[in-house]
Design an enzyme around this catalytic site. Structure first.
Site, PDB file in Angstrom:
ATOM      1  N   GLY A   1       0.834  -1.202   0.000  1.00  0.00           N
ATOM      2  CA  GLY A   1       0.000   0.000   0.000  1.00  0.00           C
ATOM      3  C   GLY A   1       0.866   1.247   0.000  1.00  0.00           C
ATOM      4  N   GLU A   2       0.375   2.298   0.650  1.00  0.00           N
ATOM      5  CA  GLU A   2       1.069   3.587   0.792  1.00  0.00           C
ATOM      6  C   GLU A   2       1.135   4.388  -0.506  1.00  0.00           C
ATOM      7  OE1 GLU A   2       4.973   3.065   2.438  1.00  0.00           O
ATOM      8  OE2 GLU A   2       4.269   1.927   4.181  1.00  0.00           O
TER       9      GLU A   2
END
Length: 362
Positions: free
Chosen positions: A325-326
């Protein structure tokens, strides 16, 4: 705080699809490039898309930004995550320090990272004061949607509008011409799986994965929590705001808003992983023409992510077995998008290069 300059209704009502005339012009130009026809494959498909978005056959994506939305989830109390909730603000601190995966990969792509607090369970006034994060906090985390709706309808709209206005502001004030979505929120694969199950009508067991690495018993529990929550609240798949309110997350709503804001401002937006693509499902349902502006960055390890791309009708550029993610997958895919822009803009045509076109007259 970000000023609500644009309302959700205004953006939905005033977003134009990508321009098919410019797409056709790009296609015609690509077929004159001094390469075998379409021999750069997906790079040229993206180049054509960029031309339709930016209304030019010389698209430019030199000012890149990843907008990482952070929020917490009350449903974490049901044991759906391998990590405790306090990791969310700790990771926000790491983003600010520049030491997270997204910081490093975005830097490699020449992109800036901004972090938006959409609903972290603790306040971070020093970071806000320093300008290190943008404060769009709707509440200190969503409610536990196993028992009650995650948020009110008003909160869902406010979160969508926050994302819209963050995207619009960076585009207007900084000239950003390529956006990417990112997320941070312990437990957020649970609402993402719930959104997919509702919006695309898949069985919960088919769309629910291990997230940050839960064991078999926790996975069985996670599936149970999502299934029973959907049965309890009966989110209406024809009303994406209702879905967000009942089983969503503040950062997911913010991501959907970023996508809507990018589309409204006619800027391409790379959609990251499972959580970001849940936001993309919401954005498309609210404003179908927003799909024209989405570039699918990668396919993550979450089993539901491929089903999300199928539901959107999009083919991801990469499959690198990411599950962080991120915005990390989107940051890596920025290299490919810039390559697409440079190919259509800089490769000479057969006539300009003085190269015989072997396909003429065929």
């Amino acid at each position: 705080m970000i000023e609500t300059k644009y309302t959700l209704k205004h953006v939905i009502d005033n977003t134009e699809p990508a321009d098919p005339k410019w797409r056709q012009a790009a296609r015609d130009h690509i077929e004159q490039l001094a390469i075998p026809p379409w021999s750069l494959g997906q790079l040229l498909v993206v180049a054509e898309q960029l031309a339709g978005i930016q209304r030019t056959i010389r698209p430019n994506v030199d000012k890149k930004m990843v907008i990482t939305m952070a929020g917490d989830h009350g449903v974490v109390a049901e044991g759906v995550s391998a990590f405790p909730q306090e990791v969310t603000p700790q990771m926000v601190q790491n983003f600010v320090k520049g030491g997270a995966g997204i910081n490093i990969l975005a830097k490699a792509s020449g992109a800036e990272v901004i972090v938006v607090d959409m609903g972290v369970a603790v306040d971070m006034p020093e970071l806000v004061k320093q300008g290190a994060i943008i404060d769009c906090k709707i509440a200190r985390g969503t409610k536990n949607f196993y028992y009650e709706p995650a948020m009110t309808r008003e909160q869902a709209i406010a979160a969508l509008e926050a994302g819209i206005n963050v995207a619009a502001q960076v585009i207007e004030e900084q000239g950003i011409n390529l956006l990417a979505t990112g997320d941070m929120g312990i437990g957020n694969t649970t609402p993402s799986a719930a959104i997919l199950a509702v919006m695309a009508e898949y069985p919960v067991s088919s769309v629910t994965g291990r997230g940050t690495g839960i064991d078999n018993a926790a996975l069985i529990n996670k599936i149970k929590v999502i299934r029973e929550s959907i049965n309890r609240h009966q989110p209406d798949k024809t009303d994406p705001i209702d879905v967000l309110a009942k089983v969503g997350g503040f950062e997911i709503a913010g991501i959907a808003g970023v996508i809507l804001g990018a589309a409204f401002k006619q800027v391409p937006v790379l959609v990251d992983g499972f959580i970001s693509t849940a936001g993309a499902l919401i954005a498309k349902a609210l404003c179908p023409q927003a799909l024209d502006y989405m570039i699918p960055s990668h396919q993550s390890e979450e089993p539901g992510h491929q089903l999300m791309w199928q539901a959107l009708g999009l083919r991801p550029l990469l499959n690198l077995n990411f599950r962080l993610g991120e915005g990390t997958g989107a940051a890596v895919a920025m290299h490919l998008v810039e390559s697409s822009a440079r190919v259509i803009g800089d490769v000479l045509t057969f006539s300009d290069a003085g190269v015989t076109n072997g396909h003429e007259g065929l």
